[in-house]
Write an enzyme that holds these catalytic residues in place. Structure first.
Site, PDB file in Angstrom:
ATOM      1  N   THR A 282      -2.080   6.588  13.771  1.00  0.00           N
ATOM      2  CA  THR A 282      -2.018   5.133  13.831  1.00  0.00           C
ATOM      3  C   THR A 282      -2.830   4.574  14.988  1.00  0.00           C
ATOM      4  O   THR A 282      -3.361   3.459  14.905  1.00  0.00           O
ATOM      5  CB  THR A 282      -0.541   4.676  13.936  1.00  0.00           C
ATOM      6  OG1 THR A 282       0.229   5.360  12.954  1.00  0.00           O
ATOM      7  CG2 THR A 282      -0.415   3.188  13.706  1.00  0.00           C
TER       8      THR A 282
ATOM      9  N   SER B 239       0.811  -1.221   0.000  1.00  0.00           N
ATOM     10  CA  SER B 239       0.000   0.000   0.000  1.00  0.00           C
ATOM     11  C   SER B 239       0.841   1.267   0.000  1.00  0.00           C
ATOM     12  O   SER B 239       0.601   2.186  -0.791  1.00  0.00           O
ATOM     13  CB  SER B 239      -0.932   0.002   1.221  1.00  0.00           C
ATOM     14  OG  SER B 239      -1.903  -1.003   1.123  1.00  0.00           O
TER      15      SER B 239
ATOM     16  N   GLU C 141       3.682  -4.098  11.047  1.00  0.00           N
ATOM     17  CA  GLU C 141       5.075  -3.997  11.504  1.00  0.00           C
ATOM     18  C   GLU C 141       5.198  -4.028  13.023  1.00  0.00           C
ATOM     19  O   GLU C 141       6.206  -4.463  13.567  1.00  0.00           O
ATOM     20  CB  GLU C 141       5.708  -2.709  10.973  1.00  0.00           C
ATOM     21  CG  GLU C 141       6.014  -2.705   9.485  1.00  0.00           C
ATOM     22  CD  GLU C 141       7.353  -3.355   9.158  1.00  0.00           C
ATOM     23  OE1 GLU C 141       7.928  -4.007  10.043  1.00  0.00           O
ATOM     24  OE2 GLU C 141       7.806  -3.207   8.012  1.00  0.00           O
TER      25      GLU C 141
ATOM     26  N   LYS D 164       5.646   3.905  17.153  1.00  0.00           N
ATOM     27  CA  LYS D 164       4.220   4.247  17.184  1.00  0.00           C
ATOM     28  C   LYS D 164       3.360   3.029  16.864  1.00  0.00           C
ATOM     29  O   LYS D 164       2.208   2.926  17.308  1.00  0.00           O
ATOM     30  CB  LYS D 164       3.920   5.401  16.233  1.00  0.00           C
ATOM     31  CG  LYS D 164       4.352   5.199  14.783  1.00  0.00           C
ATOM     32  CD  LYS D 164       3.277   4.622  13.905  1.00  0.00           C
ATOM     33  CE  LYS D 164       3.766   4.452  12.487  1.00  0.00           C
ATOM     34  NZ  LYS D 164       2.727   3.955  11.574  1.00  0.00           N
TER      35      LYS D 164
ATOM     36  N   ASP E 230       2.150  10.959  13.531  1.00  0.00           N
ATOM     37  CA  ASP E 230       2.005   9.565  13.116  1.00  0.00           C
ATOM     38  C   ASP E 230       1.400   8.716  14.233  1.00  0.00           C
ATOM     39  O   ASP E 230       0.621   7.794  13.975  1.00  0.00           O
ATOM     40  CB  ASP E 230       3.373   9.010  12.718  1.00  0.00           C
ATOM     41  CG  ASP E 230       3.274   7.918  11.663  1.00  0.00           C
ATOM     42  OD1 ASP E 230       2.164   7.617  11.214  1.00  0.00           O
ATOM     43  OD2 ASP E 230       4.335   7.377  11.285  1.00  0.00           O
TER      44      ASP E 230
ATOM     45  N   SER F  44      -5.581   1.699  10.259  1.00  0.00           N
ATOM     46  CA  SER F  44      -4.292   1.299  10.819  1.00  0.00           C
ATOM     47  C   SER F  44      -4.227  -0.214  11.011  1.00  0.00           C
ATOM     48  O   SER F  44      -5.027  -0.803  11.747  1.00  0.00           O
ATOM     49  CB  SER F  44      -4.070   2.001  12.167  1.00  0.00           C
ATOM     50  OG  SER F  44      -3.014   1.394  12.879  1.00  0.00           O
ATOM     51  N   ARG F  45      -3.263  -0.860  10.368  1.00  0.00           N
ATOM     52  CA  ARG F  45      -3.122  -2.314  10.501  1.00  0.00           C
ATOM     53  C   ARG F  45      -2.756  -2.699  11.927  1.00  0.00           C
ATOM     54  O   ARG F  45      -3.227  -3.718  12.451  1.00  0.00           O
ATOM     55  CB  ARG F  45      -2.047  -2.822   9.534  1.00  0.00           C
ATOM     56  CG  ARG F  45      -2.413  -2.634   8.076  1.00  0.00           C
ATOM     57  CD  ARG F  45      -1.455  -3.362   7.164  1.00  0.00           C
ATOM     58  NE  ARG F  45      -0.107  -2.839   7.209  1.00  0.00           N
ATOM     59  CZ  ARG F  45       0.338  -1.846   6.455  1.00  0.00           C
ATOM     60  NH1 ARG F  45      -0.472  -1.251   5.606  1.00  0.00           N
ATOM     61  NH2 ARG F  45       1.584  -1.437   6.522  1.00  0.00           N
ATOM     62  N   ASN F  46      -1.910  -1.909  12.573  1.00  0.00           N
ATOM     63  CA  ASN F  46      -1.460  -2.251  13.920  1.00  0.00           C
ATOM     64  C   ASN F  46      -2.575  -2.051  14.942  1.00  0.00           C
ATOM     65  O   ASN F  46      -2.756  -2.875  15.844  1.00  0.00           O
ATOM     66  CB  ASN F  46      -0.230  -1.414  14.266  1.00  0.00           C
ATOM     67  CG  ASN F  46       0.946  -1.787  13.395  1.00  0.00           C
ATOM     68  OD1 ASN F  46       1.580  -2.818  13.577  1.00  0.00           O
ATOM     69  ND2 ASN F  46       1.231  -0.956  12.404  1.00  0.00           N
TER      70      ASN F  46
END
Length: 333
Positions: free
Chosen positions: A248, A10, A281, A191, A244, A254-256
Site C-alpha cells: 500500500t 474493486s 479508507e 496501513k 499489506d 494504492s488509493r491511500n
C-alpha cells in the site's frame, strides 16, 4: 456453491471474480443500475475495472436481500463506514451456519470499533463462530488478472478459518489462516494511514530512503497499537501486516498513497476526494486511529501528523519536519 458478495467496488469484484473463476455461482450487490447492466450483459465492471473481463459465473443485483438469501457463503466488502447499516438490513435474512467473510478495512469513527467488533455487535451470537476476516497485500485489478497473490484469513473459530481458506484458495490465490482477528484487522486498517504519509513523501519529491523510513516506523506504530489491543506481534510480520503495508505504501494503484501523493503535490483534500470514484479508507481511519490512540495511551507519531495534515490543514512539509525533529530515542520504541 452459491455465494453472495456485498459490494461491487474493486475489491468485492475481485474476490467475486476469483470465486466465480473457481466455478462457484457468485452474485454481487451494487447500488448502480448501470454497473449491474454492464456486469450482467458485458461481464465488465464499467465503474471500477472497465478494461477487465469478468467470469461468466459472476453476475450483479441491486437487491441486497436477494444477494444474501439462500447462499452457501457471504463475502462482505463495503466501505467500513457503511457496514453497520448494511448488517442491520440483512441480519434477519442471513442463512445460518454458513461462512461470513469480511474484507472491509477500517475503524468506525464514532464508536472506534474494529470491523470484527461491528459484526459481533450487529449480528446475533449464533453467527459469531462463522465470522472470518480477509486481509493482505492484494490489489484488486491484479487479482482479476490472476496475478499470484497471498492473503490472511482470520477467525476465532479454527473450523471456519480452514473452511474459508479452502473455498478461496486457487491456483493464483493462496491463503493462510490465523486465529489473530485483532492483529489482522489492525494491520489492515492502519496501513492505510501510513500509506498516506508515504504518498506525501513521494509527492514532495523525497526518495526511497524516506519511504523505507516511514514503512519501518509505521510498522512499529501499527504493532504497538496491535499489542495494546491484544494482538500477536508476529501477525504484523505476515501478509496482513508487513505485506499489506509495503504494497500500500509503494504501489501506484494504492488509493491511500495516491491521496498522500496529491497532498504532497499541493492539492487540497477536498478536491482530491471529490475526484475519486472509490473510497480511500485511510482518511476516515486516520481520525479513528488518532482518537483510539489517545484513548488507549498509545504513542503514534506518524498517525498524529497525518491527522494534523488531514483535519487541521497542517502543511505537508511541516509534517515531515515535525517527524524528523522528534526527540532521539532507542530503536524499537
Amino acid at each position: 456453491m452459491n455465494i453472495g458478495v456485498i459490494g461491487a467496488g474493486s475489491f468485492g469484484t475481485a474476490l467475486g471474480s476469483i470465486l466465480a473463476d473457481k466455478g462457484y455461482n457468485v452474485v454481487l450487490w451494487t447500488r448502480s443500475p448501470d454497473q449491474m447492466k454492464s456486469i450482467n450483459e458485458n461481464h465488465i465492471n464499467n465503474k471500477h475495472m472497465p478494461d477487465l473481463v469478468l467470469p461468466d459465473k459472476l453476475r450483479a443485483s441491486m437487491d441486497l436481500i436477494e444477494v444474501v438469501k439462500e447462499k452457501d457463503m457471504i463475502v462482505s466488502a463495503p466501505p467500513s463506514h457503511a457496514l453497520s447499516g448494511i448488517l442491520k438490513q440483512i441480519k434477519d435474512h442471513l442463512p445460518t451456519k454458513i461462512p461470513i467473510v469480511s474484507a472491509s478495512k477500517g475503524i468506525e469513527n464514532e464508536s472506534l470499533r474494529l470491523v470484527s467488533e461491528i459484526f459481533e455487535s450487529e449480528l446475533p451470537g449464533s453467527f459469531h463462530s462463522q465470522l472470518s476476516y480477509l486481509s493482505g497485500p492484494s490489489f484488486a485489478k491484479e487479482m482479476v488478472r490472476k496475478v499470484p497473490t497471498i492473503v490472511s484469513i482470520a477467525s476465532k473459530n479454527e473450523a471456519t478459518a480452514k473452511r474459508v481458506q479452502e473455498i478461496f484458495s486457487f491456483t493464483y490465490f493462496r491463503t493462510y489462516w490465523t486465529p489473530d482477528v485483532v492483529g489482522v484487522e489492525v494491520g489492515g486498517a492502519l496501513k492505510n494511514v501510513i500509506a498516506i504519509a508515504a504518498g506525501v513523501a513521494d509527492g514532495l519529491g523525497f526518495g526511497q530512503n524516506t519511504r523505507a523510513a516511514l514503512i519501518t516506523r509505521g510498522l512499529n506504530e501499527i504493532t504497538r497499537m496491535g499489542i495494546k489491543m491484544g494482538a500477536d506481534p508476529m501477525t504484523f510480520l505476515g501478509p496482513s501486516g508487513m505485506g499489506d503495508l509495503v504494497l500500500t505504501c509503494c504501489g501506484e494503484a494504492s488509493r491511500n498513497r495516491t491521496v498522500g501523493f496529491r497532498l504532497g503535490q499541493g492539492e487540497t483534500l477536498k478536491d482530491i476526494l471529490a475526484s475519486m470514484n472509490e473510497v480511500a479508507e485511510g482518511v476516515k481511519t486516520t481520525l479513528s486511529t488518532k482518537n483510539l490512540a489517545d484513548k488507549l495511551g498509545v504513542e503514534m507519531a506518524i498517525t498524529e501528523e497525518v491527522y494534523k495534515m488531514l483535519y487541521e490543514d497542517k502543511n505537508p512539509k511541516e509534517v515531515v519536519r515535525a517527524l524528523m525533529g522528534r526527540d532521539l530515542k532507542r530503536e524499537g520504541v
